[in-house]
Enzyme design. Structure first.
Site, PDB file in Angstrom:
ATOM      1  N   GLY A  41     -51.145 -28.798 -13.053  1.00 21.85           N
ATOM      2  CA  GLY A  41     -51.777 -28.883 -11.512  1.00 21.85           C
ATOM      3  C   GLY A  41     -50.786 -28.457 -10.639  1.00 21.85           C
ATOM      4  CB  CYS A  44     -49.321 -27.211  -3.786  1.00 22.49           C
ATOM      5  SG  CYS A  44     -50.659 -27.005  -2.658  1.00 22.49           S
ATOM      6  N   GLY A 177     -36.910 -40.764   7.794  1.00 21.14           N
ATOM      7  CA  GLY A 177     -36.586 -39.536   7.681  1.00 21.14           C
ATOM      8  C   GLY A 177     -37.933 -38.817   8.701  1.00 21.14           C
ATOM      9  N   GLY A 179     -39.093 -35.565   8.791  1.00 25.71           N
ATOM     10  CA  GLY A 179     -39.423 -34.077   8.414  1.00 25.71           C
ATOM     11  C   GLY A 179     -41.005 -34.096   8.435  1.00 25.71           C
ATOM     12  CB  ALA A 265     -40.209 -39.412   4.451  1.00 29.61           C
ATOM     13  N   GLY A 267     -36.416 -36.304   1.908  1.00 31.76           N
ATOM     14  CA  GLY A 267     -36.485 -34.883   1.355  1.00 31.76           C
ATOM     15  C   GLY A 267     -36.639 -34.991  -0.256  1.00 31.76           C
ATOM     16  CG  HIS A 442     -61.532 -16.294  29.078  1.00 32.17           C
ATOM     17  ND1 HIS A 442     -60.428 -17.085  29.214  1.00 32.17           N
ATOM     18  CD2 HIS A 442     -62.516 -16.791  29.954  1.00 32.17           C
ATOM     19  CE1 HIS A 442     -60.694 -18.190  30.138  1.00 32.17           C
ATOM     20  NE2 HIS A 442     -62.048 -17.605  30.696  1.00 32.17           N
TER      21      HIS A 442
END
Length: 462
Positions: A41, A44, A177, A179, A265, A267, A442
């Protein structure tokens, strides 16, 4: 004696980059094999983009429901059921994964469901089979970093891979972290009722982007209940199994923080364990596979794509790199196609979202690239005000002479969607004049990009 087989192209890894490479090579007429030990899989689908965006949607709805009174509505108390949220996530992930597995098991490919290890530059061991190929494409992805500070193996210190399957909601969570992964999951848990503290080494969150981006998002997250401590130097994780203690310092003062769980977290690193790349003669640097702009490694017949190169941990770029590697591997005598980093984009799915493409102010200053810059806040934009989404801004960078767009940054509602207009302008090497010439309906969020474009154009005329 081991069974021996041969193929034109062998792709090691069946995730986004690997499947893109295999599909491209097959379209070129090559005999293609895919090697993946499973679970099939890819990052992702199984542990990255799709599961995180699924659970983030639950938190977004919960946060909006709590604001019902702001819009003249009333609602009962909002309570999150983490187990039910995970159930929905699992159903969708299974659906996505089943489709990818169907693609990988297509008879057009030969699929080896076992780990791969190089025996020589042209030969790999796959289970009990030795597989030879004219070209190899390494696309084995990445794994969470676990060597940054002592104690990351603490039983209550989890990676995002594990946290995504958590069914018992913690009372408190310490995120190491700031990120994209740490911020997205930190805000998610905060919005469903967990006390969240984020520890970040740099002076602002998302430190790889321009400072104003991190400042704007940080202010919004803190208003949302997330505690952020910047300039925090991490030392180690201790404490017992049920009460992890993070030891760190700020401005030279030692501090400790205790929580129910800790999220690592910090990296990810290329997943090359067991590949035995030295036997293939492939150059590595700081734990990553070194490639040129054609995705070729130091061995002319071996390519690499995706997270294993540690260039960009972004899925659409992994796919683009995989397609390049697949085509170039099939055409060794032709002029190779090269990766173009001019259109590299990134989206962080916090609320407000962050989306960037092209050059930043930081990069322009470092490279000595002249630019004009202008920004406009969502707090002064009509559609954003109607939506009750005042946080953030749009910032454009353009060449001071031609007005050609160099880069764009958005912190705000639907930034991940809005950035695509600016990607298109960059793709066609368009200018701020082009942005103003494009009709913008708009009231929409999209028309906000015309305001900084107009400011830049006025500055060019003076």
């Amino acid at each position: 004696m081991a069974t021996q087989r041969a193929h034109d192209i062998v792709v090691i890894g069946g995730g986004s980059a690997g499947y893109a490479a295999a599909r491209t090579a097959r379209a070129c007429g090559a005999d293609v094999a895919i090697v993946d030990p499973g679970p099939l899989g890819g990052l992702c689908i199984l542990r990255g983009c799709m599961p995180t965006k699924t659970i983030l949607r639950s938190a977004e709805i919960a946060a909006l429901m709590r604001r019902a009174g702001e819009f003249g509505l009333s609602s009962s108390e909002v309570r999150a059921d983490l187990s039910a949220i995970v159930d929905r996530k699992q159903r969708l992930v299974r659906e996505f994964a089943d489709y990818r597995i169907e693609q990988l098991r297509d008879p057009a490919y030969t699929l080896y469901e076992a780990p791969a290890s190089f025996l020589s530059p042209h030969l790999i061991q796959v289970g009990g089979t030795q597989v030879r190929a004219q070209a190899f494409i390494v696309a084995t992805g990445s794994t969470p970093r676990t060597d940054v500070i002592p104690g990351l193996d603490h039983p209550s210190c989890l990676t995002s891979d594990v946290l995504l399957d958590l069914r018992s909601q913690p009372g408190s969570l310490i995120v190491l972290g700031a990120g994209p992964v740490g911020l997205e999951l930190g805000q998610f848990f905060s919005r469903i009722g967990t006390k969240v503290t984020i520890l970040q080494r740099s002076a602002s969150i998302l430190s790889h982007l321009d400072h104003d981006v991190g400042i704007a998002l940080g202010e919004a997250l803190e208003q949302d209940g997330v505690s952020i401590q910047t300039e925090a130097t991490l030392h180690q994780i201790g404490g017992d199994a049920r009460h992890p203690v993070v030891q760190y310092s700020r401005t030279g003062v030692a501090q400790t923080l205790t929580g129910d769980l800790v999220l690592n977290a910090l990296g990810r690193v290329p997943n090359i364990a067991g590949l035995n790349l030295p036997a293939a003669g492939v150059k590595m640097e700081d734990g990553r596979v070194v490639v040129d702009r054609t995705m070729r490694t130091s061995q002319p017949h071996i390519y690499a794509a995706g997270d294993v190169t540690n260039l960009y941990d972004i899925v659409h770029i992994a796919i683009q790199q995989g397609e390049l590697a697949g085509w170039n591997a099939c055409h060794p005598e032709a002029a190779p196609k090269e990766f173009d980093d001019r259109l590299v984009a990134e989206v962080v799915f916090t609320d407000p979202q962050v989306a960037v493409v092209g050059l930043s102010e930081t990069i322009c200053r470092a490279r000595g690239i002249p630019y004009l810059v202008a920004s406009y806040p969502f707090a002064d934009h009509g559609k954003a005000m109607c939506l009750g989404a005042p946080h953030g801004f749009v910032k454009l960078l353009a060449d001071p002479v031609s007005g050609m767009l160099l880069g764009a940054h958005i912190v705000g509602p639907e930034a991940g969607e809005l950035i695509h207009e600016l990607i298109a302008v960059l793709y066609y090497r368009g200018t701020v004049r082009d942005i103003l010439a494009i009709p913008h309906y708009h009231p929409t969020l999209a028309e906000i990009v015309t305001y900084p474009a107009e400011t830049i154009l006025e500055r060019m005329a003076t």
